[in-house]
Design a protein around this motif. Structure first.
Motif, PDB file in Angstrom:
ATOM      1  N   PRO A 249       0.856  -1.163   0.001  1.00 13.75           N
ATOM      2  CA  PRO A 249      -0.001  -0.081   0.153  1.00 13.75           C
ATOM      3  C   PRO A 249       0.998   1.351  -0.021  1.00 13.75           C
ATOM      4  O   PRO A 249       2.016   1.197   0.887  1.00 13.75           O
ATOM      5  CB  PRO A 249      -0.715  -0.004   1.249  1.00 13.75           C
ATOM      6  CG  PRO A 249      -0.672  -1.456   1.550  1.00 13.75           C
ATOM      7  CD  PRO A 249       0.503  -2.119   1.178  1.00 13.75           C
ATOM      8  N   GLY A 250       0.509   1.976  -0.826  1.00 13.75           N
ATOM      9  CA  GLY A 250       1.350   3.479  -0.758  1.00 13.75           C
ATOM     10  C   GLY A 250       2.576   3.410  -1.852  1.00 13.75           C
ATOM     11  O   GLY A 250       2.885   4.446  -2.262  1.00 13.75           O
ATOM     12  N   ALA A 251       2.840   2.374  -2.271  1.00 23.03           N
ATOM     13  CA  ALA A 251       3.991   2.007  -3.558  1.00 23.03           C
ATOM     14  C   ALA A 251       3.435   2.506  -4.952  1.00 23.03           C
ATOM     15  O   ALA A 251       2.281   2.022  -5.276  1.00 23.03           O
ATOM     16  CB  ALA A 251       4.530   0.662  -3.405  1.00 23.03           C
ATOM     17  N   THR A 252       4.090   3.231  -5.326  1.00 26.11           N
ATOM     18  CA  THR A 252       3.842   3.722  -6.970  1.00 26.11           C
ATOM     19  C   THR A 252       4.762   3.390  -7.952  1.00 26.11           C
ATOM     20  O   THR A 252       5.944   3.369  -7.714  1.00 26.11           O
ATOM     21  CB  THR A 252       3.887   5.318  -6.965  1.00 26.11           C
ATOM     22  OG1 THR A 252       3.100   5.983  -5.914  1.00 26.11           O
ATOM     23  CG2 THR A 252       3.390   5.908  -8.403  1.00 26.11           C
ATOM     24  N   PRO A 253       4.315   2.473  -8.867  1.00 27.69           N
ATOM     25  CA  PRO A 253       4.954   1.681  -9.796  1.00 27.69           C
ATOM     26  C   PRO A 253       5.818   2.842 -10.613  1.00 27.69           C
ATOM     27  O   PRO A 253       5.138   3.831 -11.049  1.00 27.69           O
ATOM     28  CB  PRO A 253       4.129   0.755 -10.594  1.00 27.69           C
ATOM     29  CG  PRO A 253       2.652   1.360 -10.131  1.00 27.69           C
ATOM     30  CD  PRO A 253       2.818   2.124  -8.958  1.00 27.69           C
TER      31      PRO A 253
END
Length: 89
Positions: free
Chosen positions: A31-35
């Protein structure tokens, strides 16, 4: 191994990853990780039933960063396999 250098051929079209790999799924990111970038290793099956490997990239990746990430993954996998081997004894 691999049928793509990561450098697109002139006129080569990029398509959404879901379109390039229909029917395949991956685990979600934290959660919260942006590719930002991706390197995908794909086992393929041709019309005659032969398998081979290909890779695809989202953009031109920093090769040193990619080598570092893959080197770490090799070390992790090697340790996991060694640990499994040791558990069998």
């Amino acid at each position: 191994m691999g049928s793509h250098s990561g450098i697109p051929e002139p006129g080569e079209e990029r398509i959404p990853i879901a379109q390039a790999l229909p029917g395949l799924e991956v685990h979600a990111l934290e959660p919260g990780a942006t590719p930002v970038e991706a390197f995908v290793l794909v086992k393929t099956l041709d019309d005659e039933g032969y398998t081979s490997w290909a890779y695809r990239t989202t953009n031109r990746l920093n090769r040193e960063e990619l080598l570092g990430a893959l080197t770490v993954q090799v070390a992790v996998l090697t340790k996991e396999l060694r640990d499994e081997w040791d558990d069998d004894e």
